[in-house]
Structures are given as structure tokens and as C-alpha cells.
Design an enzyme around this catalytic site. Structure first.
Site, mmCIF file in Angstrom:
data_model
loop_
_atom_site.group_PDB
_atom_site.id
_atom_site.type_symbol
_atom_site.label_atom_id
_atom_site.label_comp_id
_atom_site.label_asym_id
_atom_site.label_seq_id
_atom_site.Cartn_x
_atom_site.Cartn_y
_atom_site.Cartn_z
ATOM 1 N N THR A 12 0.815 -1.226 0.000
ATOM 2 C CA THR A 12 0.000 0.000 0.000
ATOM 3 C C THR A 12 0.845 1.271 0.000
ATOM 4 O O THR A 12 0.317 2.354 -0.213
ATOM 5 C CB THR A 12 -0.921 0.014 1.245
ATOM 6 O OG1 THR A 12 -0.087 -0.203 2.398
ATOM 7 C CG2 THR A 12 -1.980 -1.060 1.175
ATOM 8 N N ARG A 39 -3.095 -2.109 10.212
ATOM 9 C CA ARG A 39 -4.136 -1.118 9.868
ATOM 10 C C ARG A 39 -4.911 -1.527 8.604
ATOM 11 O O ARG A 39 -6.105 -1.239 8.473
ATOM 12 C CB ARG A 39 -3.417 0.225 9.642
ATOM 13 C CG ARG A 39 -4.211 1.322 9.017
ATOM 14 C CD ARG A 39 -3.332 2.522 8.645
ATOM 15 N NE ARG A 39 -2.717 2.407 7.317
ATOM 16 C CZ ARG A 39 -3.336 2.586 6.165
ATOM 17 N NH1 ARG A 39 -4.633 2.858 6.148
ATOM 18 N NH2 ARG A 39 -2.691 2.479 5.009
ATOM 19 N N CYS A 154 17.956 4.409 -2.961
ATOM 20 C CA CYS A 154 17.602 5.053 -4.243
ATOM 21 C C CYS A 154 18.740 5.915 -4.812
ATOM 22 O O CYS A 154 19.092 5.799 -5.997
ATOM 23 C CB CYS A 154 16.332 5.877 -4.093
ATOM 24 S SG CYS A 154 16.189 6.744 -2.527
ATOM 25 N N GLY A 185 10.837 9.898 -1.862
ATOM 26 C CA GLY A 185 11.901 9.069 -1.291
ATOM 27 C C GLY A 185 11.699 8.796 0.188
ATOM 28 O O GLY A 185 12.277 7.864 0.746
ATOM 29 N N ARG A 240 16.756 17.268 0.867
ATOM 30 C CA ARG A 240 15.383 16.994 0.416
ATOM 31 C C ARG A 240 14.849 18.250 -0.258
ATOM 32 O O ARG A 240 14.975 19.346 0.305
ATOM 33 C CB ARG A 240 14.511 16.645 1.630
ATOM 34 C CG ARG A 240 13.118 16.206 1.292
ATOM 35 C CD ARG A 240 13.043 14.822 0.699
ATOM 36 N NE ARG A 240 13.376 13.791 1.679
ATOM 37 C CZ ARG A 240 13.695 12.537 1.367
ATOM 38 N NH1 ARG A 240 13.761 12.159 0.090
ATOM 39 N NH2 ARG A 240 13.987 11.664 2.299
ATOM 40 N N HIS A 247 15.377 11.923 -8.184
ATOM 41 C CA HIS A 247 16.515 12.476 -7.433
ATOM 42 C C HIS A 247 17.556 12.996 -8.426
ATOM 43 O O HIS A 247 17.982 12.271 -9.346
ATOM 44 C CB HIS A 247 17.189 11.390 -6.590
ATOM 45 C CG HIS A 247 16.362 10.885 -5.439
ATOM 46 N ND1 HIS A 247 15.152 11.403 -5.070
ATOM 47 C CD2 HIS A 247 16.633 9.883 -4.548
ATOM 48 C CE1 HIS A 247 14.690 10.744 -4.012
ATOM 49 N NE2 HIS A 247 15.569 9.810 -3.676
ATOM 50 N N ASN A 331 13.583 7.768 -8.415
ATOM 51 C CA ASN A 331 13.885 7.080 -7.148
ATOM 52 C C ASN A 331 12.952 5.925 -6.842
ATOM 53 O O ASN A 331 13.377 4.933 -6.249
ATOM 54 C CB ASN A 331 13.847 8.084 -5.983
ATOM 55 C CG ASN A 331 12.557 8.870 -5.914
ATOM 56 O OD1 ASN A 331 12.228 9.613 -6.843
ATOM 57 N ND2 ASN A 331 11.811 8.712 -4.840
HETATM 58 P P1 NAP Z 1 5.735 3.979 2.725
HETATM 59 O O1 NAP Z 1 5.064 4.761 1.652
HETATM 60 O O2 NAP Z 1 5.738 4.561 4.100
HETATM 61 O O3 NAP Z 1 5.056 2.509 2.793
HETATM 62 C C1 NAP Z 1 5.313 1.609 3.831
HETATM 63 C C2 NAP Z 1 4.560 0.305 3.604
HETATM 64 O O4 NAP Z 1 4.885 -0.600 4.674
HETATM 65 C C3 NAP Z 1 3.037 0.433 3.613
HETATM 66 O O5 NAP Z 1 2.487 -0.541 2.750
HETATM 67 C C4 NAP Z 1 2.677 0.098 5.057
HETATM 68 O O6 NAP Z 1 1.343 -0.407 5.205
HETATM 69 C C5 NAP Z 1 3.680 -1.016 5.328
HETATM 70 N N1 NAP Z 1 3.900 -1.202 6.773
HETATM 71 C C6 NAP Z 1 4.100 -0.246 7.737
HETATM 72 N N2 NAP Z 1 4.224 -0.822 8.950
HETATM 73 C C7 NAP Z 1 4.070 -2.153 8.764
HETATM 74 C C8 NAP Z 1 4.050 -3.288 9.613
HETATM 75 N N3 NAP Z 1 4.186 -3.142 10.964
HETATM 76 N N4 NAP Z 1 3.884 -4.516 9.086
HETATM 77 C C9 NAP Z 1 3.714 -4.670 7.748
HETATM 78 N N5 NAP Z 1 3.707 -3.634 6.870
HETATM 79 C C10 NAP Z 1 3.878 -2.404 7.367
HETATM 80 O O7 NAP Z 1 7.269 3.692 2.385
HETATM 81 P P2 NAP Z 1 7.968 3.505 0.933
HETATM 82 O O8 NAP Z 1 8.532 4.785 0.463
HETATM 83 O O9 NAP Z 1 7.036 2.746 0.071
HETATM 84 O O10 NAP Z 1 9.255 2.608 1.311
HETATM 85 C C11 NAP Z 1 9.181 1.202 1.516
HETATM 86 C C12 NAP Z 1 10.592 0.646 1.721
HETATM 87 O O11 NAP Z 1 11.367 0.873 0.543
HETATM 88 C C13 NAP Z 1 11.370 1.296 2.877
HETATM 89 O O12 NAP Z 1 12.203 0.339 3.489
HETATM 90 C C14 NAP Z 1 12.222 2.337 2.160
HETATM 91 O O13 NAP Z 1 13.381 2.699 2.878
HETATM 92 C C15 NAP Z 1 12.573 1.596 0.871
HETATM 93 N N6 NAP Z 1 12.926 2.456 -0.266
HETATM 94 C C16 NAP Z 1 12.137 3.511 -0.595
HETATM 95 C C17 NAP Z 1 12.481 4.297 -1.696
HETATM 96 C C18 NAP Z 1 11.644 5.479 -2.125
HETATM 97 O O14 NAP Z 1 12.061 6.210 -3.060
HETATM 98 N N7 NAP Z 1 10.495 5.728 -1.503
HETATM 99 C C19 NAP Z 1 13.616 3.990 -2.442
HETATM 100 C C20 NAP Z 1 14.402 2.889 -2.084
HETATM 101 C C21 NAP Z 1 14.033 2.124 -1.002
HETATM 102 P P3 NAP Z 1 0.074 0.514 5.642
HETATM 103 O O15 NAP Z 1 -0.336 1.301 4.411
HETATM 104 O O16 NAP Z 1 -0.943 -0.473 6.063
HETATM 105 O O17 NAP Z 1 0.551 1.420 6.743
#
Ligand code: NAP
Length: 353
Positions: A12, A39, A154, A185, A240, A247, A331
Site C-alpha cells: 500500500t 491497519r 535510491c 523518497g 530533500r 533524485h 527514485n
Molecule cells: P511507505 O510509503 O511509508 O510505505 C510503507 C509500507 O509498509 C506500507 O504498505 C505500510 O502499510 C507497510 N507497513 C508499515 N508498517 C508495517 C508493519 N508493521 N507490518 C507490515 N507492513 C507495514 O514507504 P515507501 O517509500 O514505500 O518505502 C518502503 C521501503 O522501501 C522502505 O524500506 C524504504 O526505505 C525503501 N525504499 C524507498 C524508496 C523510495 O524512493 N520511496 C527507495 C528505495 C528504497 P500501511 O499502508 O498499512 O501502513
């Protein structure tokens, strides 16, 4: 060939949504399970997700039930899951991904939790596909039936795609990089709009450390059961900025010999790797695209090049001691979901999935 059945963890979130978007209609993969936090568990995917990638989410996927993030829930989803893509927060990934691998699941993760462990491959498919051999070391050492392979931070993926050809053809002593990183990011609720609109924040927790250490592992040499880190110094400053996706990085690089702009351009444009040779479905034709205009690359214009899978370089300048250039990458695609899917495609071609 039957499609490989995949689960997306953290489906999600912003990276999770990119996974679903890139996997919709994918020729090799079919999404059969999605998970998220407590959630969201039990809801339909479309009811649990604030879909950010256009007017509507890929239709059949919206009706999937969001599962708990555990081996038990994946086993009980009614389908054999062949491959797991993880977009979990690092703190959750640290616990769940090893449990999944122990239980026989094959995991490709975007989380940082396990990236720097000696027996965990950290892979950009064009740069270091040979590091996937660490899977055998990992399985033997830990007694796991499955495995965990990781995709880099990223900013690291974007920078390292340009460092690899320059290192091989010219030689690099030192890299200084200043990033201008998009708000996506930080995840969906990462940076409050009141903090970032009309602003630049000159700090991203943990980011400089990742950008300084991850390229050394990716560019390192595989030596039996570990990777010998590349002998290279990377210094980073991370900021940021008020951009949604993409990026931009300003790179100062000290080569081992004098070079001209034309040579740097030729080396970057000529770069290709195993994904291009194998014509993997998500592989860009050119992983590094060079633009000659004096005001490129730009996030809004260049983050969609090759569906976000290529990085775009511009403003190449050479002086006696330094090569300078700007590089832009998407990213959430090349820096996250797209790179992970490309790893998955490679694992399938190698017969590991
Ligand atoms: P995000 O938008 O905050 O999404 C987090 C996801 O994890 C949501 O699906 C959330 O579900 C789920 N989650 C949160 N707490 C959880 C739990 N206790 N058990 C199971 N699932 C849980 O973050 P994102 O940007 O997608 O990043 C995800 C990962 O990729 C992170 O490790 C981040 O460091 C890495 N990453 C991100 C980027 C980027 O550009 N964004 C780039 C490289 C790597 P709910 O919706 O139910 O809360």
C-alpha cells in the site's frame, strides 16, 4: 511459460504501489498476494490504499485482500508464492525477511535492514549480477531454504549506474556527490508538506552514510564467501527538495587519469549489462542516457525516460583533476521497485526462481 506467482509486501506504500503498477500485465510475473500493516489487513487493496499513480489502480489487483505480513499468511493465501518483493519499512523487514527466507520464500527487498550483511547480495543487475552467487553462501551459512537479495538505496542506484562504466574504463579515485532528493523518497507520510513546500531541507537521516558505503559493496569484487569492497572514497551531502519524484545528483569525481568530455560521454552511453544482453522485460535499452542541452537533466522531464529505468546524465565537464556531471534517476522506479523487479527477472532467467 506459466507466470511466476509473486507477493508484494508493504504493497500500500509508495514503493509498493510502484511494484503493482510495474507488475500489472508483466510478461513474467503475476501478483497473487499483497500485504501491509495491521491497519490495512483484511481490507481489499483498493480500500486500503491511497493510490497515487493516476486515476485508478490496475483493476483486478484492487480486489485482492490485504494479508498480514508473515510466512503463515503467505502460505495460506491459496496460491504457491514463487517470489516475494518487499517494500517494507526497514524495522519490519529486519525481522520478517529472515523469517520468510528460513521458511523457503525467495525475497527481493528494497529495505536497508540486511543490505550490508556479508552474505546478502546488494545488486544492480547491470553492475554486479555476479554477486547473486552469494545466495548459495547465505543458504549454506544460515540453513535457509529461501533467500534474501537486496536492492540499493535510491540515490545509490542512480549514482552507481554511472560509476560502474567510469570505473571500468577510466578509473576513479574519489567521488563527491550532493543530492537533491524528491519527497517520495521518504514514503507516503515521510515529509510534512508544511516542512517541504517552498523549502530545501539539508539533511536526510541515515542517507549520507548509505550513499557513502553501499556503492563500495556494489562495485566490489566477489571473493568466495563475501565481497571485497571497492577501493574508492565517496563523500555525500543529501538534501530533500520540493519535487515529487526524481533524485538529481551533482557529482564531482576524481579520475585516475586526464580525460576529455567526449570520452566520458562515450563511456557512459556505451554502457550495458546482462539485463540488456538478455533483453529482460524491464531492462532499459540504455541504462545511462546522456543529454547535451545545458539545462538537463531535470526531474519533471527526465524521470520517465525508459519508463524510469534509465538514469539521465548531463552537464559533463572535465578539468585537470575532476570530472563533473549531473545525474537524474527515478527514485521509486530505478531507485526501488523497478530495480527490484529487474533483479527478479534476472533470478528467473538464472533458474533461481
Ligand atoms: P511507505 O510509503 O511509508 O510505505 C510503507 C509500507 O509498509 C506500507 O504498505 C505500510 O502499510 C507497510 N507497513 C508499515 N508498517 C508495517 C508493519 N508493521 N507490518 C507490515 N507492513 C507495514 O514507504 P515507501 O517509500 O514505500 O518505502 C518502503 C521501503 O522501501 C522502505 O524500506 C524504504 O526505505 C525503501 N525504499 C524507498 C524508496 C523510495 O524512493 N520511496 C527507495 C528505495 C528504497 P500501511 O499502508 O498499512 O501502513
Amino acid at each position: 511459460m506459466d507466470k511466476v506467482k509473486v507477493a508484494v509486501l508493504g504493497a500500500t506504500g509508495l514503493v509498493g504501489q510502484r511494484f503493482l503498477d510495474l507488475l500489472a500485465g508483466h510478461p513474467m510475473f503475476e501478483v497473487v498476494a499483497v500485504t501491509a500493516s495491521p491497519r490495512s489487513v483484511g481490507k481489499r487493496y483498493k480500500d486500503a490504499t491511497r493510490w497515487m499513480l493516476g486515476p485508478s489502480l490496475p483493476e483486478p489487483l484492487g480486489d485482492l485482500e490485504v494479508l498480514e505480513t508473515s510466512p503463515k499468511a503467505l502460505r495460506g493465501c491459496g496460491c504457491e508464492v514463487d517470489l516475494v518483493f518487499s517494500a517494507l519499512p526497514s524495522s519490519i523487514a529486519r525481522e520478517v525477511e529472515p523469517e520468510l527466507a528460513k521458511e523457503g520464500f525467495k525475497v527481493v527487498s528494497n529495505a536497508s535492514a540486511l543490505r550490508m550483511l556479508d552474505d546478502v547480495p546488494l545488486v544492480i543487475p547491470e553492475v554486479n549480477p555476479e554477486h547473486l552467487k552469494l545466495i548459495e553462501v547465505q543458504q549454506e551459512r544460515r540453513g535457509w531454504r529461501g533467500f534474501v537479495v537486496t536492492s540499493p538505496n535510491c540515490s545509490t542506484s542512480i549514482l552507481t549506474l554511472t560509476l560502474k562504466p567510469l570505473m571500468d574504463h577510466i578509473g576513479i579515485k574519489e567521488v563527491h556527490v550532493t543530492t537533491m532528493q524528491a519527497v517520495s523518497g521518504a514514503g507516503y507520510s515521510g515529509v510534512p508538506s508544511m516542512a517541504i513546500v517552498d523549502n530545501v531541507i539539508p539533511f536526510i537521516s541515515g542517507e549520507e552514510e548509505k550513499l557513502q558505503r553501499e556503492p563500495l559493496k556494489i562495485l566490489g569484487k566477489l571473493s568466495d564467501d563475501h565481497v571485497e569492497k571497492a577501493e574508492l572514497k565517496v563523500l555525500a551531502s543529501c538534501n530533500r527538495v520540493c519535487v515529487v519524484d526524481g533524485h538529481l545528483e551533482s557529482v564531482f569525481l576524481r579520475p585516475t587519469r586526464n580525460v576529455e568530455v567526449e570520452e566520458v560521454k562515450k563511456v557512459l552511453e556505451g554502457f550495458e549489462g546482462v539485463p540488456q544482453q538478455l533483453k529482460l522485460p524491464l531492462a532499459p535499452v540504455k541504462p545511462v542516457v546522456v543529454r547535451d542541452e545545458e539545462d538537463r537533466p531535470q526531474p519533471r522531464l527526465d524521470r520517465v525516460v525508459e519508463r524510469g529505468m534509465a538514469v539521465v546524465v548531463g552537464r559533463i565537464r572535465c578539468s585537470e583533476e575532476w570530472i563533473r556531471y549531473m545525474v537524474l534517476g527515478n527514485n521509486v522506479v530505478r531507485g526501488a521497485a523497478g530495480n527490484a523487479i529487474l533483479i527478479g527477472e534476472l533470478l528467473v532467467k538464472m533458474g533461481r526462481v
